[in-house]
Write a protein that holds these residues in place. Structure first.
Motif, PDB file in Angstrom:
ATOM      1  N   TRP A  32      84.279  54.800  96.102  1.00  0.00           N
ATOM      2  CA  TRP A  32      85.215  55.180  96.180  1.00  0.00           C
ATOM      3  C   TRP A  32      86.670  54.614  96.399  1.00  0.00           C
ATOM      4  N   ASP A  33      86.094  54.911  94.424  1.00  0.00           N
ATOM      5  CA  ASP A  33      86.845  54.232  93.158  1.00  0.00           C
ATOM      6  C   ASP A  33      87.454  55.118  92.456  1.00  0.00           C
ATOM      7  N   ALA A  34      89.038  55.243  91.866  1.00  0.00           N
ATOM      8  CA  ALA A  34      89.266  55.252  90.461  1.00  0.00           C
ATOM      9  C   ALA A  34      89.028  54.565  89.887  1.00  0.00           C
ATOM     10  N   ILE A  35      88.611  54.940  88.407  1.00  0.00           N
ATOM     11  CA  ILE A  35      88.124  53.360  87.524  1.00  0.00           C
ATOM     12  C   ILE A  35      88.690  54.817  86.696  1.00  0.00           C
ATOM     13  N   PRO A  36      88.735  53.883  85.302  1.00  0.00           N
ATOM     14  CA  PRO A  36      88.787  54.488  83.712  1.00  0.00           C
ATOM     15  C   PRO A  36      87.434  54.115  82.988  1.00  0.00           C
ATOM     16  N   VAL A  37      86.326  55.291  82.441  1.00  0.00           N
ATOM     17  CA  VAL A  37      85.534  56.055  82.302  1.00  0.00           C
ATOM     18  C   VAL A  37      85.346  55.142  80.938  1.00  0.00           C
ATOM     19  N   PRO A  38      84.558  54.657  80.344  1.00  0.00           N
ATOM     20  CA  PRO A  38      83.927  53.940  79.105  1.00  0.00           C
ATOM     21  C   PRO A  38      83.898  55.122  78.001  1.00  0.00           C
ATOM     22  N   GLU A  39      84.713  54.994  76.612  1.00  0.00           N
ATOM     23  CA  GLU A  39      85.333  55.541  75.911  1.00  0.00           C
ATOM     24  C   GLU A  39      83.982  55.653  75.677  1.00  0.00           C
ATOM     25  N   GLY A  40      83.289  55.509  75.314  1.00  0.00           N
ATOM     26  CA  GLY A  40      81.422  56.119  74.566  1.00  0.00           C
ATOM     27  C   GLY A  40      80.306  57.338  75.493  1.00  0.00           C
ATOM     28  N   ASP A  41      81.577  56.742  76.918  1.00  0.00           N
ATOM     29  CA  ASP A  41      80.686  57.621  78.429  1.00  0.00           C
ATOM     30  C   ASP A  41      81.185  58.982  77.821  1.00  0.00           C
ATOM     31  N   TRP A  42      82.024  59.910  76.851  1.00  0.00           N
ATOM     32  CA  TRP A  42      82.265  61.120  76.686  1.00  0.00           C
ATOM     33  C   TRP A  42      82.126  62.024  75.924  1.00  0.00           C
ATOM     34  N   ILE A  43      81.012  62.923  76.101  1.00  0.00           N
ATOM     35  CA  ILE A  43      80.109  64.274  75.853  1.00  0.00           C
ATOM     36  C   ILE A  43      81.337  65.528  75.298  1.00  0.00           C
ATOM     37  N   GLU A  44      80.648  66.207  74.343  1.00  0.00           N
ATOM     38  CA  GLU A  44      80.890  67.410  74.700  1.00  0.00           C
ATOM     39  C   GLU A  44      80.596  67.875  75.935  1.00  0.00           C
ATOM     40  N   LEU A  45      81.225  69.140  77.106  1.00  0.00           N
ATOM     41  CA  LEU A  45      81.337  69.954  78.419  1.00  0.00           C
ATOM     42  C   LEU A  45      79.684  70.572  77.143  1.00  0.00           C
ATOM     43  N   PRO A  46      77.858  70.344  77.461  1.00  0.00           N
ATOM     44  CA  PRO A  46      76.999  70.605  77.304  1.00  0.00           C
ATOM     45  C   PRO A  46      77.679  72.432  77.784  1.00  0.00           C
ATOM     46  N   ASP A  47      77.237  73.513  76.536  1.00  0.00           N
ATOM     47  CA  ASP A  47      76.810  74.834  76.643  1.00  0.00           C
ATOM     48  C   ASP A  47      76.107  75.120  78.265  1.00  0.00           C
ATOM     49  N   GLY A  48      76.754  76.037  79.270  1.00  0.00           N
ATOM     50  CA  GLY A  48      76.319  76.191  80.588  1.00  0.00           C
ATOM     51  C   GLY A  48      76.396  75.572  81.592  1.00  0.00           C
ATOM     52  N   GLY A  49      77.496  74.555  81.248  1.00  0.00           N
ATOM     53  CA  GLY A  49      78.538  74.002  82.142  1.00  0.00           C
ATOM     54  C   GLY A  49      79.509  75.071  82.380  1.00  0.00           C
ATOM     55  N   SER A  50      80.652  74.474  83.234  1.00  0.00           N
ATOM     56  CA  SER A  50      81.440  75.331  84.410  1.00  0.00           C
ATOM     57  C   SER A  50      82.424  74.253  84.599  1.00  0.00           C
ATOM     58  N   LEU A  51      84.026  74.711  84.831  1.00  0.00           N
ATOM     59  CA  LEU A  51      84.936  73.801  85.353  1.00  0.00           C
ATOM     60  C   LEU A  51      84.911  74.667  86.552  1.00  0.00           C
ATOM     61  N   GLY A 386      78.159  58.037 106.817  1.00  0.00           N
ATOM     62  CA  GLY A 386      78.984  56.204 107.173  1.00  0.00           C
ATOM     63  C   GLY A 386      79.199  55.970 105.711  1.00  0.00           C
ATOM     64  N   GLN A 387      78.977  55.859 105.345  1.00  0.00           N
ATOM     65  CA  GLN A 387      79.553  54.439 103.974  1.00  0.00           C
ATOM     66  C   GLN A 387      81.281  54.634 103.615  1.00  0.00           C
ATOM     67  N   TYR A 388      82.011  54.495 103.641  1.00  0.00           N
ATOM     68  CA  TYR A 388      83.701  53.664 103.587  1.00  0.00           C
ATOM     69  C   TYR A 388      83.210  52.778 103.089  1.00  0.00           C
ATOM     70  N   GLU A 389      82.061  52.368 102.773  1.00  0.00           N
ATOM     71  CA  GLU A 389      82.817  50.313 101.416  1.00  0.00           C
ATOM     72  C   GLU A 389      81.142  50.736 100.486  1.00  0.00           C
ATOM     73  N   THR A 390      80.933  51.125  99.482  1.00  0.00           N
ATOM     74  CA  THR A 390      80.111  51.049  98.268  1.00  0.00           C
ATOM     75  C   THR A 390      79.539  50.159  97.949  1.00  0.00           C
TER      76      THR A 390
END
Ligand code: SF4
Length: 433
Positions: A32-51, A386-390
């Motif tokens: 349920w949390d919004a958090i920054p993503v570590p920079e090293g985890d970003w990759i280009e959207l692979p071929d075949g991906g969609s938005l 019923g997962q209100y806490e993770t």
């Protein structure tokens, strides 16, 4: 390419047009949390991906000047559907407005924009290229389809694979079958003994989302199964046939038919691997199939924890212990065992789940984890189970690294491996360019 800074947040105008908001960096969601993503985890959207644009939802980002977390008021939130072979590490972060419609059964990974490219937080877990969209050729699919329909004019299954799977749902496995290669799908069961919240082949009328494909309406005979699978095993590169597909219920409910088919197949050819994708509900049936010649099993699960599993699968007359036993049975016959592990950031990488997964691997001597993106509306899923806490989480990437460190023998991937890979060199013996 790995990014050294956060990409900008994406938003849509609600008409299918997507823009970047250069006043906000995009972030991710876990549980349920919004958090920054570590920079090293970003990759280009692979071929075949969609938005996807997410109606009734506002994206959450980090103000590029103040670093404050705030909503993007310029349009609807945007998420990415990442292609098979890649596992998403963070969900899209957004806030839903009252009355926001339920999202259909797809995965909703975070997405951003940088240097004129789309980026997603994901890792490639599978080198096998069998479902890469650049590998499909429509002409050879259609000529293969005609040829096989002519070869088996009375076979209801081949007709189902042609009309529904290939030409309606564009199922990658069915398209590979009609191109005469790799994994051949063999649906067999019109019924199921589970009631998964996010079932892709059946949704109750009172649910607001459609199933993504209709369930098979007939019970094939062993003869129909054998007729087209034997030639596939004899001629295809890296051949395997897989019972248990998205367009059916639970194949173990058809174990007698499947058992007869496997025995007959093995009378004609020793080639390839015979696999079953299943909910693992009937270990005794699994034993009978191993006796018949089954080589591998893939048991689907959203969790290695009983209460989380049963809250989602809502099983009829079976329990979590049965799916564990089914994995053990196949190992007793020296077969290959995988879990089709629905990855949900915040749940899959919670400390509780990590401990349960370690126990499952030890108890079952598991061969492989297929780290699959979970195709479901995140809020709906969490609410339904019923997962209100993770609780505390460690990060999906860290989870993968920790499990690999402790259990190096456990293979990672996204697809059922062919016999060549199981018995040969796991790092090389599979479909690649
Ligand atoms: S086990 Fe498969 S077919 Fe059965 S309810 Fe779950 S997703 Fe649907």
């Amino acid at each position: 390419m790995i990014l050294q800074e956060s990409p900008y947040l994406l938003y849509s105008d609600g008409k299918g047009n997507i823009f970047e908001d250069t006043s906000l960096y995009t972030i991710g969601r876990t549980g349920w949390d919004a958090i920054p993503v570590p920079e090293g985890d970003w990759i280009e959207l692979p071929d075949g991906g969609s938005l996807y644009e997410l109606p009734g939802r506002r994206g959450i980002g980090l103000d590029v000047k103040t670093g404050e977390m705030r909503l993007c008021e310029k349009g609807w939130a945007v998420a990415a559907f990442i292609p098979p072979a890649y596992t998403g590490l963070y969900l899209a972060a957004y806030e839903s407005e009252p009355g926001a419609p339920l999202l259909p059964l797809f995965c909703y990974t975070a997405a951003g924009w940088h240097n004129d490219k789309f980026y997603v937080p994901a890792v490639r877990v599978e080198q096998d290229i069998r479902q890469e969209c650049r590998g499909y050729n429509d002409n050879s699919i259609q000529s293969g389809l005609e040829q096989l329909l002519n070869a088996y004019p009375h076979n209801r299954l081949v007709k189902h694979l042609a009309d529904n799977c290939c030409n309606t749902y564009h199922c990658p496995a069915a398209r590979n079958y009609f191109m005469g290669r790799w994994e051949c799908p063999v649906p067999s069961s019109p019924a199921c003994n589970a009631n998964c919240v996010g079932c892709i082949s059946f949704q109750p009328e009172d649910e607001a989302i459609p199933a993504t494909q209709d369930r098979l309406t007939f019970k094939p005979t062993p003869e129909e199964i054998v007729e087209f699978t034997v030639p596939h095993l004899q001629t295809a590169p890296f051949p395997l046939v897989s019972f248990g597909q998205g367009c059916e219920g639970e194949p173990l409910l058809m174990w007698e038919t499947i058992g007869k088919a496997i025995r007959e197949i093995r009378k004609h050819t020793p080639n390839g691997s015979i696999n079953i994708n299943t909910n693992g509900s009937k270990p005794a049936a699994v034993q009978a199939l191993c006796e018949a010649g089954l080589n591998s099993i893939r048991v689907s699960t959203n969790s290695a924890r009983k209460h989380v599993y049963e809250a989602y699968y809502r099983p009829n007359n079976y329990s979590f212990e049965d799916i564990v036993e089914s994995l053990k049975v196949v190992r007793r016959y020296n077969g290959w065992t995988s879990i089709n592990y629905f990855v949900f950031p915040g749940m899959t990488d919670s400390v509780e789940e990590y401990e349960a997964l370690r126990k499952l691997i030890k108890d079952t001597d598991l061969s492989m984890i297929q780290w699959r993106n979970f195709n479901i509306d995140p809020d709906w899923y969490m609410g339904k189970i019923g997962q209100y806490e993770t609780g505390e989480y460690i990060g999906v990437k860290q989870l993968m690294e920790l499990i690999h460190e402790e259990f190096p023998q456990v293979k990672y991937g996204y697809f059922n491996p062919p016999a060549e890979r199981i018995h040969g060199n796991y790092e090389t013996d599979f479909a690649h360019w």
